[in-house]
Write an enzyme that holds these catalytic residues in place. Structure first.
Site, PDB file in Angstrom:
ATOM      1  CG  ASP A   1      37.537  46.618  40.061  1.00 12.10           C
ATOM      2  OD1 ASP A   1      37.947  47.473  40.854  1.00 12.10           O
ATOM      3  OD2 ASP A   1      37.507  46.784  38.833  1.00 12.10           O
TER       4      ASP A   1
ATOM      5  NE  ARG B   1      35.150  48.628  39.333  1.00 12.57           N
ATOM      6  CZ  ARG B   1      34.967  49.030  38.092  1.00 12.57           C
ATOM      7  NH1 ARG B   1      34.086  49.973  37.825  1.00 12.57           N
ATOM      8  NH2 ARG B   1      35.657  48.498  37.103  1.00 12.57           N
TER       9      ARG B   1
END
Length: 406
Positions: free
Chosen positions: A127, A98
Site C-alpha cells: 500500500d 488506494r
C-alpha cells in the site's frame, strides 16, 4: 534547508496505525497541525465515531470523503471488464481503492495548503507504493511522511503499547489484532495465526461478510446478473446502481459461502505474504462476466484479453493505476465490451458457482453449426483439407526425421 512542516494531511481510518500516527506527528514535527481524511469506500460501521476519535487524539479536523460511487464506476468496473485477477485468485479489493483515496488526499492537501501527506502503510507492504505513486501522479512535489519507515515502533504490539501510553482508545485486543482492510468490494485478513501457512484459517472466527461453505444452506440459491457493455446493471431483473448491486450480491454470495480465498501472494516489495480475502459479490460478478464473454467474444479476442487481464492485474496490484499503459489497456478492454451484453444465470451452492444458462443478443454461438444432429451449414468433408494444411509443418518434420534415419 528543508521546509518546516506546519500542516499535514493524514490518510485516516481510525484503526491502530493511523490512531497513533496523529500524536506521533505532532510530537515529531513541532506540534504541526494534522488534518485527518477518512475515505468512505463502503466500510460501514468503521466510520462511526471517527470525528470525535480523530479530534481527541489531536487532529484539528476530519474530512469524510464519500468515494463509493467513484470506486465502483471508475475503478471496480474497469478492473472487472478486464477480468483482472492477481495471481489468478485475488480480485484486487485493496489495490484499486488506494489510488482513488490518494487522489482525494492530494485534492484536500491542495485546498488546505498542506506541506505534506502522511499515511500509515508499513515499509513491508504494497500500500505504501500504491498511495505514493498516486500522490506523485498528481502532486510530484508533495512531501510524503510514512511513519512506519522512520519511527522506532517495530510491531503491532508496540503500537498498542504506544496507544495505551497516550490514552488512545482501541477497538481491538492483542488476541484479535488481525490486520484488516474493508470496503464495499471485499474484506482482507492478515497477521496472527495466518502468518504461518501451515495453519488452517479459523473461518468461524474471522469471516464477516459471509459463512464458510460448510455452514451455507443445503439448498442452492439462483441469481441472474444482467450486463450492458460489460457493466453489471441488474440482479434478478432489478436495476441497481453499482454500489447497491455489489451490496446485494455480497449478501447472497456471503450467505452461500462464496468468494473466500486463502492466498499466499507475491508482494511487490519482494516477499510472500499470506491473507484470507472475502469477496462474495465480486466473485459472482467475475464468474458471470467471464461466462458472458465466452458467449460474445471471438476466439482471438477472448484469448488475447486473458493476456491483457494478467498484465492489467499486475499494474493495479503494483499501484500503477495512473499510468499510460493502464489507460491504454482500459481503452482496449472497453472496445472488447461493446457486445458483452446479456443475462447470466448462476447457481450458488456451498461455496461453488455453477453455470445455469446465459443469453445475449450478441451471442456468437450458432446452434445450427455446432449441433451433433444433421445440419446443412457445415460440410464435414471440408475438415480433411483443413487438417492437411494445418498439420503440414508436422508432416514435413516427420518426413525429415524419416529421411535422416535412413
Amino acid at each position: 534547508m528543508e521546509h518546516k512542516i506546519k500542516k499535514v494531511v493524514l490518510a485516516y481510518s481510525g484503526g491502530l496505525d493511523t490512531s497513533i500516527i496523529i500524536p506521533w506527528l505532532k510530537e515529531n514535527f513541532d506540534g504541526c497541525e494534522v488534518i485527518a481524511v477518512a475515505a468512505d469506500v463502503g466500510q460501514g460501521a468503521e466510520l462511526s465515531g471517527l470525528e470525535e476519535k480523530a479530534k481527541k487524539t489531536g487532529a484539528s479536523k476530519l474530512y469524510i470523503a464519500d468515494l463509493k460511487k467513484q470506486l465502483v464506476e471508475d475503478y471496480i468496473w474497469p478492473t472487472l471488464k478486464a477480468d483482472a485477477e492477481y495471481e489468478e485468485k485475488y480480485l484486487l479489493g485493496t489495490s484499486f481503492a488506494r489510488p482513488l483515496i490518494a487522489k482525494r488526499l492530494v485534492e484536500i492537501a491542495r485546498a488546505e495548503g498542506a506541506d505534506a501527506i502522511a499515511h500509515g502503510c508499513t515499509g513491508k507492504g504494497n500500500d505504501q507504493v500504491r498511495f505514493e505513486l498516486a500522490i506523485k501522479a498528481f502532486a510530484p512535489e508533495m512531501k510524503i511522511i510514512a511513519p512506519w519507515r522512520i519511527w522506532d515502533i517495530k510491531s503491532r504490539d508496540e503500537e498498542i503499547d504506544y496507544a495505551e501510553a497516550h490514552d488512545i482508545p482501541l477497538n481491538i485486543t492483542r488476541e484479535t489484532n488481525y490486520s484488516k482492510d474493508k470496503n464495499l468490494w471485499h474484506l482482507s485478513h492478515e497477521g496472527l495465526d495466518l502468518e504461518d501457512p501451515a495453519n488452517e484459517p479459523q473461518y468461524d472466527k474471522i469471516l464477516e461478510l459471509g459463512v464458510s461453505p460448510e455452514k451455507a444452506p443445503d439448498k442452492p440459491a439462483y441469481v441472474t446478473v444482467a450486463f450492458e457493455k460489460g457493466v453489471p446493471v441488474k440482479v434478478d431483473g432489478e436495476k441497481l446502481c453499482g454500489v447497491d448491486l455489489i451490496a446485494k450480491l455480497n449478501k447472497v454470495g456471503g450467505e452461500n459461502g462464496i468468494g473466500i480465498i486463502d492466498l499466499l501472494e507475491n508482494r511487490l516489495v519482494g516477499m510472500k505474504s499470506r491473507g484470507v480475502y472475502e469477496t462474495p459479490g465480486g466473485t459472482i460478478l467475475y464468474h458471470a462476466h467471464r461466462k458472458l464473454e465466452e458467449l460474445c467474444l471471438d476466439k482471438d479476442t477472448f484469448h488475447f484479453k486473458q493476456i491483457v487481464g494478467q498484465k492489467f492485474s499486475e499494474l493495479v496490484y503494483d499501484g500503477k493505476w495512473f499510468t499510460p499503459l493502464r489507460e491504454a489497456l482500459s481503452a482496449f478492454v472497453d472496445s472488447t465490451q461493446e457486445t458483452v451484453t446479456g443475462d447470466v444465470k448462476l447457481k450458488l451452492y456451498k461455496g461453488n458457482i455453477i453455470d445455469a444458462g446465459a443469453v445475449s443478443p450478441y451471442s456468437l454461438y450458432n446452434e445450427e453449426i455446432a449441433t451433433f444432429s444433421e445440419d446443412h451449414v457445415y460440410n464435414q468433408a471440408d475438415a480433411e483439407g483443413f487438417i492437411n494444411l494445418f498439420g503440414l509443418p508436422i508432416a514435413v518434420q516427420a518426413m525429415k526425421k524419416q529421411k535422416d534415419q535412413k
